[in-house]
Design a protein around this motif. Structure first.
Motif, PDB file in Angstrom:
ATOM      1  N   HIS A   1    -113.244  37.900 110.172  1.00  0.00           N
ATOM      2  CA  HIS A   1    -112.004  37.137 109.904  1.00  0.00           C
ATOM      3  C   HIS A   1    -111.340  37.526 108.588  1.00  0.00           C
ATOM      4  O   HIS A   1    -110.125  37.360 108.442  1.00  0.00           O
ATOM      5  N   MET A   2    -112.089  38.026 107.636  1.00  0.00           N
ATOM      6  CA  MET A   2    -111.463  38.473 106.388  1.00  0.00           C
ATOM      7  C   MET A   2    -110.557  39.656 106.645  1.00  0.00           C
ATOM      8  O   MET A   2    -109.454  39.749 106.083  1.00  0.00           O
ATOM      9  N   ALA A   3    -111.000  40.558 107.519  1.00  0.00           N
ATOM     10  CA  ALA A   3    -110.140  41.680 107.883  1.00  0.00           C
ATOM     11  C   ALA A   3    -108.926  41.183 108.648  1.00  0.00           C
ATOM     12  O   ALA A   3    -107.796  41.664 108.462  1.00  0.00           O
ATOM     13  N   GLY A   4    -109.132  40.174 109.511  1.00  0.00           N
ATOM     14  CA  GLY A   4    -108.002  39.588 110.234  1.00  0.00           C
ATOM     15  C   GLY A   4    -107.005  38.928 109.292  1.00  0.00           C
ATOM     16  O   GLY A   4    -105.787  39.027 109.498  1.00  0.00           O
ATOM     17  N   ASP A   5    -107.516  38.264 108.262  1.00  0.00           N
ATOM     18  CA  ASP A   5    -106.613  37.650 107.274  1.00  0.00           C
ATOM     19  C   ASP A   5    -105.805  38.717 106.541  1.00  0.00           C
ATOM     20  O   ASP A   5    -104.603  38.538 106.282  1.00  0.00           O
ATOM     21  N   ARG A   6    -106.487  39.839 106.198  1.00  0.00           N
ATOM     22  CA  ARG A   6    -105.763  40.927 105.525  1.00  0.00           C
ATOM     23  C   ARG A   6    -104.682  41.490 106.446  1.00  0.00           C
ATOM     24  O   ARG A   6    -103.583  41.819 105.994  1.00  0.00           O
ATOM     25  N   MET A   7    -104.994  41.572 107.713  1.00  0.00           N
ATOM     26  CA  MET A   7    -104.027  42.070 108.685  1.00  0.00           C
ATOM     27  C   MET A   7    -102.791  41.165 108.749  1.00  0.00           C
ATOM     28  O   MET A   7    -101.649  41.639 108.784  1.00  0.00           O
ATOM     29  N   LEU A   8    -103.027  39.862 108.766  1.00  0.00           N
ATOM     30  CA  LEU A   8    -101.911  38.905 108.791  1.00  0.00           C
ATOM     31  C   LEU A   8    -101.066  38.978 107.518  1.00  0.00           C
ATOM     32  O   LEU A   8     -99.828  38.914 107.569  1.00  0.00           O
ATOM     33  N   ILE A   9    -101.717  39.087 106.362  1.00  0.00           N
ATOM     34  CA  ILE A   9    -100.985  39.146 105.088  1.00  0.00           C
ATOM     35  C   ILE A   9    -100.125  40.402 105.022  1.00  0.00           C
ATOM     36  O   ILE A   9     -98.960  40.356 104.603  1.00  0.00           O
ATOM     37  N   ILE A  10    -100.688  41.540 105.450  1.00  0.00           N
ATOM     38  CA  ILE A  10     -99.932  42.797 105.431  1.00  0.00           C
ATOM     39  C   ILE A  10     -98.742  42.719 106.384  1.00  0.00           C
ATOM     40  O   ILE A  10     -97.630  43.126 106.042  1.00  0.00           O
ATOM     41  N   PHE A  11     -98.977  42.156 107.557  1.00  0.00           N
ATOM     42  CA  PHE A  11     -97.892  42.053 108.528  1.00  0.00           C
ATOM     43  C   PHE A  11     -96.797  41.105 108.027  1.00  0.00           C
ATOM     44  O   PHE A  11     -95.607  41.349 108.241  1.00  0.00           O
TER      45      PHE A  11
ATOM     46  N   TYR B   1     -97.148  52.189 107.544  1.00  0.00           N
ATOM     47  CA  TYR B   1     -98.449  51.643 107.141  1.00  0.00           C
ATOM     48  C   TYR B   1     -99.583  52.344 107.894  1.00  0.00           C
ATOM     49  O   TYR B   1    -100.614  52.698 107.310  1.00  0.00           O
ATOM     50  N   ASN B   2     -99.392  52.527 109.199  1.00  0.00           N
ATOM     51  CA  ASN B   2    -100.454  53.143 110.016  1.00  0.00           C
ATOM     52  C   ASN B   2    -100.743  54.573 109.587  1.00  0.00           C
ATOM     53  O   ASN B   2    -101.877  55.050 109.712  1.00  0.00           O
ATOM     54  N   GLU B   3     -99.728  55.282 109.096  1.00  0.00           N
ATOM     55  CA  GLU B   3     -99.942  56.647 108.642  1.00  0.00           C
ATOM     56  C   GLU B   3    -100.789  56.697 107.382  1.00  0.00           C
ATOM     57  O   GLU B   3    -101.549  57.652 107.158  1.00  0.00           O
ATOM     58  N   MET B   4    -100.688  55.674 106.540  1.00  0.00           N
ATOM     59  CA  MET B   4    -101.349  55.703 105.232  1.00  0.00           C
ATOM     60  C   MET B   4    -102.664  54.918 105.214  1.00  0.00           C
ATOM     61  O   MET B   4    -103.414  55.012 104.247  1.00  0.00           O
ATOM     62  N   ASN B   5    -102.956  54.136 106.245  1.00  0.00           N
ATOM     63  CA  ASN B   5    -104.168  53.312 106.256  1.00  0.00           C
ATOM     64  C   ASN B   5    -104.870  53.459 107.603  1.00  0.00           C
ATOM     65  O   ASN B   5    -104.211  53.585 108.661  1.00  0.00           O
ATOM     66  N   ASP B   6    -106.196  53.454 107.579  1.00  0.00           N
ATOM     67  CA  ASP B   6    -106.973  53.599 108.806  1.00  0.00           C
ATOM     68  C   ASP B   6    -107.958  52.451 109.023  1.00  0.00           C
ATOM     69  O   ASP B   6    -108.851  52.539 109.874  1.00  0.00           O
ATOM     70  N   GLU B   7    -107.807  51.359 108.229  1.00  0.00           N
ATOM     71  CA  GLU B   7    -108.723  50.229 108.429  1.00  0.00           C
ATOM     72  C   GLU B   7    -108.513  49.603 109.787  1.00  0.00           C
ATOM     73  O   GLU B   7    -109.462  49.292 110.515  1.00  0.00           O
TER      74      GLU B   7
END
Length: 571
Positions: A467-477, A525-531
């Motif tokens: 869920h921490m990764a999911g939270d980061r995903m939401l914040i970035i979006f 974003y997808n080009e610069m990050n692979d998480e």
């Protein structure tokens, strides 16, 4: 250990003492002998050696200031005779006449007269600073001054007669009244600044009547101080107008004071103030009717108005105390009201004004007798009285009250906005939440468009990456949405992976441009990050596309289009 809360409470109440101390220092410096013009040593009061003829009563070689007139009758005449030594050309006499006519003879020749035109018509004789130039040769001359009283018991003692060069007399007058000029100018300037503030707020559609009433009341006090200390009648030649200004401003002070209190506490002491204001309106009108029809002249009501003002203060005082208690209780219990106790300063100013008014009434006889005798005295507070000090400190307290009250309102509004922000903001993404969106829809008018957005693969990221990764995903979006949909009126997160954007008074071209900008930001974003890989499904609709244009139907259409894209992404 120091109690910080008690220290902070103490700081709240240091504002007024510090301000009073500062003003007192200013008055001490401004009123000191360093500001006294040297010309005061070149003038002299003609006190001694007078002979006074009053009917069959004759007194010789007396001090004019010590002669007690007592009960005077309308039309009564008193003749005063003295010898003066004229040393050079340009020698001048200066004296104040009030409610009487005066004729000046030099060597049995009439050289000056004032008030006869009013006496002939039986009208009110205004006060006047008489400046008489002695166009005669140097030497000893006989001076005769004939006073005719136009009112019963108008004056108790003679006003002093000063001798010197005209320029020196004028400089001495201004030097003697410097404190009153300072206070009057301060009040008038303060009223102009406050009035300008009211005009500015009015233009910004914020009409605070308290500011306007405060400006008018401060100006009224300043004008009264100028008129009472003879500043107007000294510099102008409209003695009747300036005398009426003095009486009018004094009679309107109770009305201005009651209206100021009413504008501040219109809800809590409404009935009392209405009655008091009605009395303060009717009383001056009655006074002026009696004066205009020459029944009773305007000068006979000074003591009555002063006593009435004191009575009204005592009537208002209990209500102010009650308001202060209620205010402090609300201040202590509220989570929004913060800052300093503004109400206490208004109460202190009211008490100071009341005490100073009582002192003025109590010392009025001695003040009236001696206020003009020592015009060449260089000490401090030669003309200032308790009422003027009360006016000054009350306006200072009103300024502190209004300033602190404004600060408190700003702080309260800021806290209220912060609390509302917490209630209407999504804590994770800092976008608006569903409650804020519902409130926005409630006030939505005109043409609008709704964009429905669903963040893809959020459940997959939560299940496989945490869920921490999911939270980061939401914040970035959310950051991408803010950047791409800058022209939008609201961007809200309504659920786990659901977002709504609303455009008001916009068009499809702008909406599509923002959607394309979002796609570009996602790709960047997808080009610069692979998480994890970002992608979103989008659908939008406008109110003209549905019958009736209800936002619920527009949202449903946008949502249906979003799901078609989502199916394509998952397919």
């Amino acid at each position: 250990m120091f109690d910080l809360s008690r220290i902070n409470d103490l700081k709240k109440y240091l504002v007024l003492p510090l301000l009073i101390a500062f003003v007192t220092v200013v008055l001490l410096v401004f009123g000191s002998s360093r500001f006294t013009v040297n010309s005061e040593s070149k003038i002299s009061p003609i006190d001694e050696g007078w002979s006074v003829f009053r009917g069959v009563d004759v007194q010789r070689d007396i001090n004019l200031g010590d002669y007690f007139i007592g009960d005077s009758k309308q039309g009564e005449t008193i003749i005063t005779v003295n010898e003066i030594t004229v040393e050079n050309t340009g020698a001048t006499l200066m004296f104040l006449s009030k409610l009487n006519t005066v004729d000046v003879y030099l060597d049995d020749e009439l050289i000056y007269t004032y008030g006869r035109e009013y006496l002939k018509t039986g009208s009110f004789v205004p006060k006047k600073y008489n400046i008489v130039t002695l166009n005669t040769r140097p030497g000893v001359h006989k001076l005769i001054m004939v006073y005719t009283f136009t009112e019963n018991n108008s004056i108790r003692r003679f006003m002093p007669v000063f001798y010197g060069q005209k320029s020196d007399l004028i400089k001495t007058f201004y030097s003697h009244h410097r404190i009153s000029i300072f206070i009057g100018a301060f009040l008038v300037m303060y009223s102009c600044i406050i009035f300008a503030l009211w005009v500015y707020l009015l233009l910004t559609r914020y009409n605070d009547i308290e500011i306007l009433v405060g400006a008018i009341f401060a100006n009224l006090l300043g004008v009264y101080i100028f008129a009472r200390n003879d500043i107007f009648c000294f510099i102008g030649n409209r003695e009747m107008f300036f005398s009426m200004v003095e009486y009018t401003s004094f009679y309107l002070i109770p009305l201005g004071f009651s209206m100021l209190i009413y504008s501040i506490h219109s809800n809590n002491i409404q009935n009392k103030i209405r009655v008091i204001a009605a009395v303060n309106i009717i009383f001056p009108i009655v006074i002026w009717i009696l004066h205009i029809f020459n029944i009773v002249h305007v000068n006979h009501f000074l003591n009555a108005v002063g006593v009435l003002d004191i009575i009204e203060m005592f009537i208002i005082l209990p209500s102010l105390i009650k308001n202060l208690v209620v205010y402090r209780r609300e201040h202590a219990d509220s989570d929004v009201i913060v800052g300093m106790d503004a109400e206490i300063y208004l109460f202190i100013g009211f008490i100071i004004m009341m005490v100073m008014s009582l002192l003025e009434i109590g010392t009025k006889p001695s003040v009236k007798v001696n206020e003009s005798v020592y015009i060449s005295h260089t000490g401090l507070f030669t003309t200032i009285n308790f009422l003027e000090l009360g006016m000054l400190f009350f306006i200072m307290c009103h300024f502190i009250y209004y300033f602190m009250n404004s600060v408190n309102h700003i702080s309260a509004n800021r806290i209220k906005e912060q609390l509302e922000g917490l209630a209407y903001t999504d804590a994770l993404t800092e976008l608006k939440n569903r409650a804020a969106l519902s409130q926005f829809f409630g006030s939505l008018r005109g043409n609008f468009g709704i964009v429905s957005i669903d963040l893809d693969r959020l459940k997959y990221v939560n299940d496989n990456m945490g869920h921490m990764a999911g939270d980061r995903m939401l914040i970035i979006f959310a950051h991408i949405l803010k950047k791409a949909f800058g022209p939008a009126d609201i961007i809200a997160r309504t659920g786990g992976d659901e977002f709504i954007v609303v455009f008001q008074n916009s068009n499809e071209l702008l909406c599509k441009k923002c959607v394309d900008a979002m796609s570009q930001e996602i790709a960047k974003y997808n080009e610069m990050n692979d998480e994890f890989t970002l992608s979103a499904s989008v659908g939008f609709a406008f109110n003209h596309e549905v019958k009736g244009g209800r936002y619920q139907d527009v949202f449903y259409l946008a949502d249906q289009r979003m799901y078609k894209m989502k199916e394509a992404h998952h397919g």
